[in-house]
Design an enzyme around this catalytic site. Structure first.
Site, PDB file in Angstrom:
ATOM      1  N   PRO A   2     -34.877  -7.008 -20.482  1.00 11.29           N
ATOM      2  CA  PRO A   2     -33.536  -7.526 -20.726  1.00 11.29           C
ATOM      3  C   PRO A   2     -33.208  -8.968 -21.146  1.00 11.29           C
ATOM      4  O   PRO A   2     -33.820  -9.792 -20.641  1.00 11.29           O
ATOM      5  CB  PRO A   2     -32.836  -7.520 -19.536  1.00 11.29           C
ATOM      6  N   GLU A   3     -32.496  -9.253 -22.195  1.00  3.32           N
ATOM      7  CA  GLU A   3     -31.988 -10.602 -22.612  1.00  3.32           C
ATOM      8  C   GLU A   3     -30.535 -10.645 -22.044  1.00  3.32           C
ATOM      9  O   GLU A   3     -30.217  -9.869 -21.564  1.00  3.32           O
ATOM     10  CB  GLU A   3     -32.171 -10.674 -24.300  1.00  3.32           C
TER      11      GLU A   3
END
Length: 270
Positions: A2-3
């Site tokens: 996840p960014e």
DNA sequence: ATAATAACCTGAGGGC
DNA sequence: TGCCCTCAGGTTATTA
């Protein structure tokens, strides 16, 4: 995994279900995450969740007496489960509410983290050195230009440095540099103000669009409801080695920068 | 100080 | 089918 857009998508998914709920206990099946989870030292019982915030790629569950700091690492997911839902593989931690339902943390690679702080979470050692949020007014072209002076390293690792600006990971770094027309291999200190203005705008644009699409699912990201994100369909270069550049038709190439796969167009980016 | 590299883990996919 | 290799959305610790 996840960014910023995926973490924000997760936050939006869980927040409406958590705010105002009372915690009964923390159930930890596998405490060996990035840091061993000191389960017994987290005084969560009886506390209420007041608000769910995001800072960089961290989620902050603000509770009555402190804050639970969460990081999803590369493979972490959060989702809500009804009372009695049996745990599956890599369901390491449950935050159980008084009605028996729970916020469940699943993380195959265990690079994620759960930490408790009774103090201001923004002063926590992991958060205090972080750079500005990409949407903050101070994070503009002039800021990136100033921070990059004298830096000889490539611009892509520079914008992925969480002390420079937070939230940009390996996917969105390639995408933002493509939009800005900048070669990811160029030394950060060799790029002028006008190009950093384009880059700052491109970072904001791509993150905003990705949030609107519910994030990017390459392999296994899902939101709190178990749904994938659809921004993958809008990726211009990431993961597209050998495909035609959407702007000029020449093949997208892949290089390795600071150990990370980097996708770009040799003609459109310089 | 800066930058590259190794390390932390599991799982998926490709080649043989 | 199985084995070995490489790779994966992040961050920290170690090394030049």
């Amino acid at each position: 995994m996840p960014e910023l857009p995926e973490v924000e998508t997760t936050r939006r998914g869980i927040a409406p279900h958590l705010v105002g709920r009372t915690i009964e206990r923390l159930v930890c099946r596998v405490p060996q995450l990035r840091w061993p989870l000191p389960e017994e030292t987290i005084p969560l019982a009886g506390q209420q969740v007041l608000v769910v915030e995001r800072r960089a790629k961290y989620l902050l569950l603000r509770c009555s007496n402190g804050t639970l700091i969460l990081h999803l690492g590369m493979s972490g997911h959060l989702h809500l489960v009804a009372a009695g839902t049996p745990p599956q593989a890599h369901d390491h931690v449950d935050l159980v509410f008084t009605d028996g339902s729970a916020l469940r943390f699943n993380d195959a690679r265990r690079f994620g983290a759960l930490l408790w702080t009774p103090d201001d979470p923004h002063r926590h050692p992991l958060l205090v050195e972080l750079g500005p949020e990409p949407f903050a007014a101070e994070m503009d072209g002039a800021y990136l230009y100033r921070r990059s002076r004298g830096r000889k390293g490539a611009v892509k690792p520079f914008i992925m440095d969480q002390q420079v600006v937070v939230g940009v990971g390996n996917i969105y770094a390639s995408e933002a540099l493509f939009r800005a027309g900048i070669d990811p291999c160029r030394p950060a200190g060799s790029i002028g103000l006008a190009r950093y203005e384009r880059l700052a705008a491109a970072i904001c644009d791509v993150l905003t669009e990705a949030i609107a699409a519910g994030g990017t699912t390459i392999r296994d990201f899902t939101d709190a409801g178990g749904r994938p994100g659809y921004f993958r369909l809008q990726l211009k270069v990431y993961g597209r080695e050998g495909e035609d550049c959407p702007a000029c038709g020449r093949p997208i190439v892949c290089a390795r920068l600071a150990g990370r796969s980097t996708y770009f167009c040799r003609k459109c980016q310089n």
